[in-house]
Design an enzyme around this catalytic site. Structure first.
Site, short mmCIF file in Angstrom:
data_model
loop_
_atom_site.label_atom_id
_atom_site.label_comp_id
_atom_site.label_asym_id
_atom_site.label_seq_id
_atom_site.Cartn_x
_atom_site.Cartn_y
_atom_site.Cartn_z
N CYS A 71 1.08 -1.33 0.27
CA CYS A 71 0.24 -0.31 0.29
C CYS A 71 1.15 1.26 0.02
O CYS A 71 0.79 2.36 -0.11
CB CYS A 71 -1.18 0.18 1.28
SG CYS A 71 -0.14 -0.37 2.63
N ASP A 106 2.09 2.65 2.78
CA ASP A 106 2.25 3.29 3.86
C ASP A 106 3.59 3.11 4.31
O ASP A 106 4.71 1.88 4.46
CB ASP A 106 1.12 2.49 5.54
CG ASP A 106 -0.19 3.29 4.37
OD1 ASP A 106 -0.04 4.31 3.38
OD2 ASP A 106 -1.12 1.86 4.83
N CYS A 146 -2.32 3.33 7.35
CA CYS A 146 -4.31 3.39 7.38
C CYS A 146 -4.44 3.22 8.75
O CYS A 146 -3.55 2.99 9.90
CB CYS A 146 -4.58 2.52 6.57
SG CYS A 146 -4.67 0.07 7.29
N CYS A 197 -1.92 -4.95 7.43
CA CYS A 197 -1.21 -3.81 7.96
C CYS A 197 -0.81 -3.90 9.21
O CYS A 197 0.28 -3.53 9.63
CB CYS A 197 -2.38 -3.14 8.48
SG CYS A 197 -3.64 -2.93 7.12
FE1 FES Z 1 -1.05 0.16 4.11
FE2 FES Z 1 -2.79 -0.58 5.79
S1 FES Z 1 -3.27 0.11 4.61
S2 FES Z 1 -1.16 -0.44 6.36
#
Ligand code: FES
Length: 142
Positions: free
Chosen positions: A34, A36, A59, A103
């Site tokens: 993602c 992140d 997220c 995540c």
């Molecule tokens: Fe990226 Fe949850 S969608 S850590």
């Protein structure tokens, strides 16, 4: 998507958020799926994690798992913190929807990266103790 009450609680009011200027271990990991990122700061004294803070561009599930994970390792010896798995964190949160399980790996890996950094700063090779920090591209969580 259904989140447990505990996940909502930790997302709405996450614990241990922030920076730590006097940390003696800092780890940063990214989630390739993602994009992140998670940064984890630890303060270690006599092999015990006396303080921990995290920052994330992640997220809600990443925030909730990090909040819970940091609660679980605070005050613990390094050896115990290294045993913390994302599965245990998810269980402590009463579960996560399957699509959000990846995540939770971010928190586990960021803790390992921070501990590895701590050992490196002490002049100790972390690999035999911490193991490889898993790259999310190679992990099997999604
Ligand atoms: Fe990226 Fe949850 S969608 S850590």
């Amino acid at each position: 998507m259904m989140y447990s009450a505990k996940v909502m609680e930790h997302f709405a009011n996450p614990h241990n958020v922030g920076e730590m200027p006097d940390a003696n271990g800092v780890g940063e990991v990214g989630n390739q799926k993602c994009g992140d990122i998670m940064k984890m700061y630890i303060k270690v004294e006599n092999n015990v994690i006396t303080d921990v803070k995290f920052l994330t561009f992640g997220c809600g599930a990443a925030i909730a798992t990090s909040s819970m994970a940091t609660d679980l390792i605070k005050g613990q010896p390094l050896s115990e913190a290294l045993k913390l798995t994302n599965k245990a964190v998810v269980e402590a949160l009463d579960g996560l929807p399957a699509v959000k399980l990846h995540c939770s790996v971010l928190a586990e890996q960021a803790i390992k990266a921070a501990i590895a950094d701590y050992y490196r700063r002490q002049g100790i090779d972390p690999t035999p103790i911490v193991g490889e920090i898993e790259d999310c591209e190679a992990c099997h969580c999604h």
